[in-house]
Structure formats: C-alpha cells, structure tokens
Design an enzyme around this catalytic site. Structure first.
Site, PDB file in Angstrom:
ATOM      1  CG  HIS A 151       4.372  -1.381   2.074  1.00 55.40           C
ATOM      2  ND1 HIS A 151       3.095  -1.860   1.939  1.00 55.40           N
ATOM      3  CD2 HIS A 151       4.801  -1.796   3.286  1.00 55.40           C
ATOM      4  CE1 HIS A 151       2.773  -2.546   3.020  1.00 55.40           C
ATOM      5  NE2 HIS A 151       3.791  -2.520   3.858  1.00 55.40           N
TER       6      HIS A 151
ATOM      7  CB  CYS B   5      -0.669  -5.522  19.586  1.00 52.02           C
ATOM      8  SG  CYS B   5       0.451  -4.602  18.514  1.00 52.02           S
TER       9      CYS B   5
ATOM     10  CB  CYS C 194       2.225  -8.482  18.855  1.00 51.38           C
ATOM     11  SG  CYS C 194       1.199  -8.107  17.396  1.00 51.38           S
TER      12      CYS C 194
ATOM     13  CE  LYS D 214       1.223  -5.486   6.145  1.00 51.76           C
ATOM     14  NZ  LYS D 214       2.421  -5.514   5.372  1.00 51.76           N
TER      15      LYS D 214
ATOM     16  CE  LYS E 124       1.866   1.961  10.416  1.00 50.98           C
ATOM     17  NZ  LYS E 124       2.331   0.626  10.788  1.00 50.98           N
TER      18      LYS E 124
ATOM     19  CG  HIS F 140      -0.403  -0.045   2.527  1.00 53.39           C
ATOM     20  ND1 HIS F 140       0.221   1.051   3.069  1.00 53.39           N
ATOM     21  CD2 HIS F 140      -0.323  -1.026   3.455  1.00 53.39           C
ATOM     22  CE1 HIS F 140       0.636   0.755   4.283  1.00 53.39           C
ATOM     23  NE2 HIS F 140       0.339  -0.508   4.538  1.00 53.39           N
TER      24      HIS F 140
ATOM     25  CB  CYS G 213       4.680  -6.711  16.164  1.00 55.54           C
ATOM     26  SG  CYS G 213       3.586  -5.359  16.477  1.00 55.54           S
TER      27      CYS G 213
ATOM     28  CG  HIS H  84      -0.695  -5.193  14.454  1.00 54.20           C
ATOM     29  ND1 HIS H  84       0.595  -5.233  14.914  1.00 54.20           N
ATOM     30  CD2 HIS H  84      -0.622  -5.021  13.115  1.00 54.20           C
ATOM     31  CE1 HIS H  84       1.426  -5.106  13.883  1.00 54.20           C
ATOM     32  NE2 HIS H  84       0.714  -4.985  12.788  1.00 54.20           N
TER      33      HIS H  84
END
Ligand code: ME8
Length: 502
Positions: A20, A143, A125, A298, A295, A17, A128, A146
């Site tokens: 990246h 987490c 996690c 994904k 943020k 996405h 992560c 996430h």
C-alpha cells in the site's frame, strides 16, 4: 494547469503494508513533481470500507464492520504522513457525502437504461469481492490470488449492461493507445474487452454493509461500483470549500497495482460512459512487490513492515529503495538485504558522501562560500536537458527510469571529484581559479540533482538544499545547470544525510 492523481482506496480489512505504501509513494512522487512544475495538483488517496472483504474480517474479529473500518482507516490515515505522502484529501467510502453521490451517479446509470434485474449464478471470491469468469478460476474452484475456495453464488441481483459497452470500449482502446500504461497492461485490458464482455452484478442482496440502492432498499451496491466512484465523488466535497469537479475532472492519472486492472480499465470507463461523464486520461498499472518470490499480501501473511524500515533508516530511504529496486510497472523482489545494500552503496556513499565532501571542501578551501566562477563546460554539458528529460519520463509515470537518469549524474559528479582532485589543486596557489571552477561546478551539480530528487526524497533534499544555502525552493525551472549556486554560504551536514548503520 491542473494535475489530478489518485491511488487505489485500500480495504480496511487489515493493517497497511509495504504494498500500500508503494502505490501511495509512487503517486506522491508524481504529485510532488507536478507541484514543482507549478501546477495545481490534487492528490487523492483513502480507504474502501464497504463490501464483503470488510464485513467478513469484522465477523472474524467479532466487531461490527463500522468499528473495524474506523480502527483500520485510522491506520491508513496515519500511514500517509509517515511515508511523507502529500495527499490533499483522504476519502473514506463510509462518508455520508460519498454515499449520497454514489446514489445520485448510479441513479443516472439506471435512468439511462443500463440496469436490469436478473439472476446471478457463478463463482465469487469474497476476498477479491469479484465474480470470477471461467478463465479466472484456479484448480479446484479456488481464487488464484487468495488461494481460497470460491463461493457458488446464486442470487437475484441488479445487473449493469457491461456487454452493451463492448464497442465503445473497443473504440476507446483504438483511439487512445496511451489510456493504459505500460503497454503490456494496455494489451491485457484490450484483449479482455475483445474477448467479449458479460453483464455484471451491480448489487448484492445478501449483504447489508454497503451503499443502499436508491431504487431498491433490499440491495446494496456491489462494492466495486461504490469504490471506483471515490475518484469522482471526492472532488465535490474533499477538494476545498466548493465543488471542484469542473476544474479537476477528468482525472489525469489513476495509479494502481495489476490486481485491479480489470475494474479500472474495463468496468470504470463503462460506468462513466453509462453516466455520460468524461473518462480519466491515463491509468498506470504497476507490478507486485514480491517477498520470497510471492506477492506480498496480507492474506498470504508475507509482508514487510514499512514502519520498521522507516524507524531505522528514515522515510526517504524507503521511498528511494522501492523505486530504485523495482522498475515501476514490473514485478520485483524486495528484501532487507537488498535494502541495506542500496542504502550503503547508493544513498550513504554515492549521494551522502558527495554532499558531505563537497560541503567540507567549500568550507575548508573557500571559507564556506561557493566561489563566483564559470561552471566547467564539460560537466555542464552532461547535465544538458536533464530536467526536461526527467519531466518527460515522469509524464509517462516512468519513475524508475527518471531516477536512473538522475543517479547517472550523481555518479558523474563523484567521478568529477576523483578526476579533478580538488585537494591537489588546493595545494597550488597558481590553480586557485581552477579550484573555484571545480567547487562551483560541484555545488551546482549537487544543487541540480537535489532539485530533481526532491519529489523522491523530500526531507533529505530539503536538508541538503538548506546546507547549500539555497532556500529558494524546488521549482523545476531551477533544475538547469547554470551557476545558481555561486555566492551562497554553505553549512556542513551533521549528522550525515544517510548515516551509516552498524
Ligand atoms: O483492491 N505490491 O484494495 P487492497 C504492490 N479496495 N502493490 C500492492 C501489493 C504488492 N504486493 N499489495 C497491495 C483493493 N498493493 C480495493 C481497491 S480502488 C477503487 C479499490 C497495492 O487493499 C496495489 O496498489 O487490496 C493494489 O492494487 C492495492 O494495494 C490493493 O489494495
């Protein structure tokens, strides 16, 4: 001079996405700029294919981790030419050559006495792939990144004696105050270290998707050890026919987002110290691109699709927007509305129009030939030292600040057109010499900003440089304001550099 720059290697648990693309374009701008300086650049990106994040995603999709990795690595690999990333190599950590070198490197750490067997008990996690310390756990043992429940892990692992590197790492941060940039991230990394380091798990026994631990076949390496080493292993097989580690290591710059600061700023230097390998010169930590205040990620599902934007407006517009809108190093919001507004007012109007007008006036008043004349000294003075300033800022990865300096000159050139009103000069034959000066100065100013914008917008600048009749390339030394443009034959731009969209 060599310049070795890297991006993080991306997890293949989902499609790429804009986040990246952002890190990769940032590193690419620096790589291209250093090539313009005539340096021997090596630019590395790639995919991180082992570990729990990928194994879990494969399980959810009912395929093997290798199948998922092959499918998604392909999508990341395909992203690179689409965003015009000029990476010299794309590393995949499932490459057997990488795996073998990870084993050799880790064996050295083992032989040097930095590894022992112990019991891990704590929170983990799986997204992560990170063992969380007490201050990294959100409410209800979740987490913070996430927002999923953490797993309670309780397993026999091999451990890396991170705690024994407390003092060397403190010394590193005392001696090299530019090891991590920006400053805020340096301070964060240093306080993480001074807060006290615990030993960390180096292997996992419950997972098989990874690089086998050479001294214990029941274990695979904890994915971060395997992943961080990509920066080092790639040079031995991905940089040409021969092993180029001696010329290219240590890396000049690792670029990454702030989510992975701890791994790069604490664990990575400790691993290198443990293996007696030189440390990288600099880390640059950028912020998050935010969408609707969160943020973009994904796992949160709020991602802007870079492909859609590029299909409609072109790759250069996306490259420009990301670094103009969000100061590299800070968090910042991106939006379709923000993109469209900068596209119209800055790319199409400030730069695109300046280019079209300048070329059209040279065509109309001087038959398409840039006049031989002296440049306007007042305008030239406003470009004094610009190329050097841009290089200095980019040496510190200050991509947004450098772009701002260049854009000030784009705007200066637009003001110059308005002030000088060449269309009035053209009506008066007595002003022919004055018109020559104005047209030469505009062509020269446009040429200079185009040399400096090349790293940001490689395609557009190439088109404009050809239209200016200057095909000599983009060496940074040609970024000084002189009278280089004089005598060239120009051709109009059709279509415009940044066509208007309905
Ligand atoms: O962490 N804004 O991979 P990953 C800006 N495999 N940058 C973003 C972003 C956002 N919203 N989202 C992602 C991993 N990024 C590991 C790295 S390195 C040895 C191993 C970028 O696929 C940013 O660079 O989760 C971030 O650090 C990286 O993608 C995380 O990618």
């Amino acid at each position: 001079m060599a310049f070795y720059v890297t991006t993080p290697i991306y997890y293949v648990n989902a499609a790429p996405h804009l986040g990246h693309a952002y890190s990769t374009i940032g590193a690419d701008i620096l790589a291209r700029h250093h090539r313009q300086r005539g340096e021997d650049v090596f630019f590395l990106t790639g995919t991180d294919e082992h570990g729990e994040p990928v194994a879990l995603a494969a399980e959810r999709e009912g395929v093997t981790p290798k199948e998922l990795a092959d499918r998604n690595a392909r999508r990341f690999e395909d992203l690179m030419p689409r965003i015009n990333a000029s990476n010299d190599f794309f590393i995949r950590t499932s490459d057997p050559r990488h795996k073998q070198r990870v084993q050799e490197f880790m064996q050295r750490i083992y032989d040097n006495g930095h590894v022992y067997k112990g019991m891990y008990e704590g929170w983990y996690c799986p997204r992560c792939a990170d063992f969380k310390s007490d201050n990294e756990i959100a409410e209800g043992n979740t987490c913070p990144i996430h927002r999923i429940p953490l797993d309670r892990e309780d397993e026999e692992n091999w451990f890396f004696r991170l705690s024994s590197f407390q003092e060397p790492l403190e010394r590193l941060y005392t001696e090299r105050d530019d090891f991590v940039r920006p400053r805020q991230r340096f301070n964060e990394a240093r306080s993480f270290i001074t807060g006290g380091l615990n030993d960390i798990s180096l292997s996992r026994s419950k997972l098989t998707w990874g690089v086998e631990v050479p001294w214990d076949a029941e274990h695979v390496f904890y994915v971060w050890f395997d992943a961080l080493l990509n920066y080092y292993t790639a040079l031995s097989f991905g940089a040409g026919e021969s092993d180029r580690t001696p010329e290219l290591w240590p890396a000049d710059l690792h670029v990454m987002g702030k989510d992975i600061l701890k791994f790069h700023a604490v664990i990575w230097p400790a691993m290198l110290l443990a293996a007696e390998v030189e440390l990288p010169r600099h880390l640059f930590i950028h912020g998050y691109l935010l969408l609707d205040g969160e943020k973009m990620s994904k796992s949160l599902g709020n991602v802007l699709d870079p492909f859609e934007v590029m299909d409609k407006y072109g790759t250069d517009a996306l490259r420009y927007y990301c670094f103009r809108e969000v100061s590299f190093g800070q968090d910042g919001a991106v939006s379709t509305a923000g993109f469209e507004s900068r596209y119209e007012s800055e790319l199409a109007n400030d730069y695109g129009n300046l280019a079209s007008r300048t070329l059209a006036m040279i065509a109309r008043y001087r038959d398409g030939q840039v006049p031989h004349a002296e440049a306007d000294p007042a305008l030239a003075a406003d470009f004094d030292g610009l190329a050097e300033e841009v290089s200095e800022l980019l040496d510190r990865a200050e991509i947004t600040q450098a772009l701002e300096r260049i854009w000030q000159r784009v705007r200066r050139l637009n003001r110059y057109v308005e002030e000088q009103a060449p269309w009035k000069l053209a009506k008066d034959p007595g002003q022919a010499a004055g018109l020559d000066t104005v047209l030469l100065s505009l062509a020269e100013g446009l040429r200079v900003v185009t040399v400096l914008l090349h790293a940001y917008m490689p395609e557009t600048t190439q088109r404009l440089m050809s239209a200016l009749g200057q095909d000599d390339g983009f060496a940074i030394g040609t970024g000084a304001f002189a009278a280089t443009a004089a005598g060239a034959t120009v051709t109009p731009l059709d279509p415009a550099l940044f066509p208007k969209h309905a």
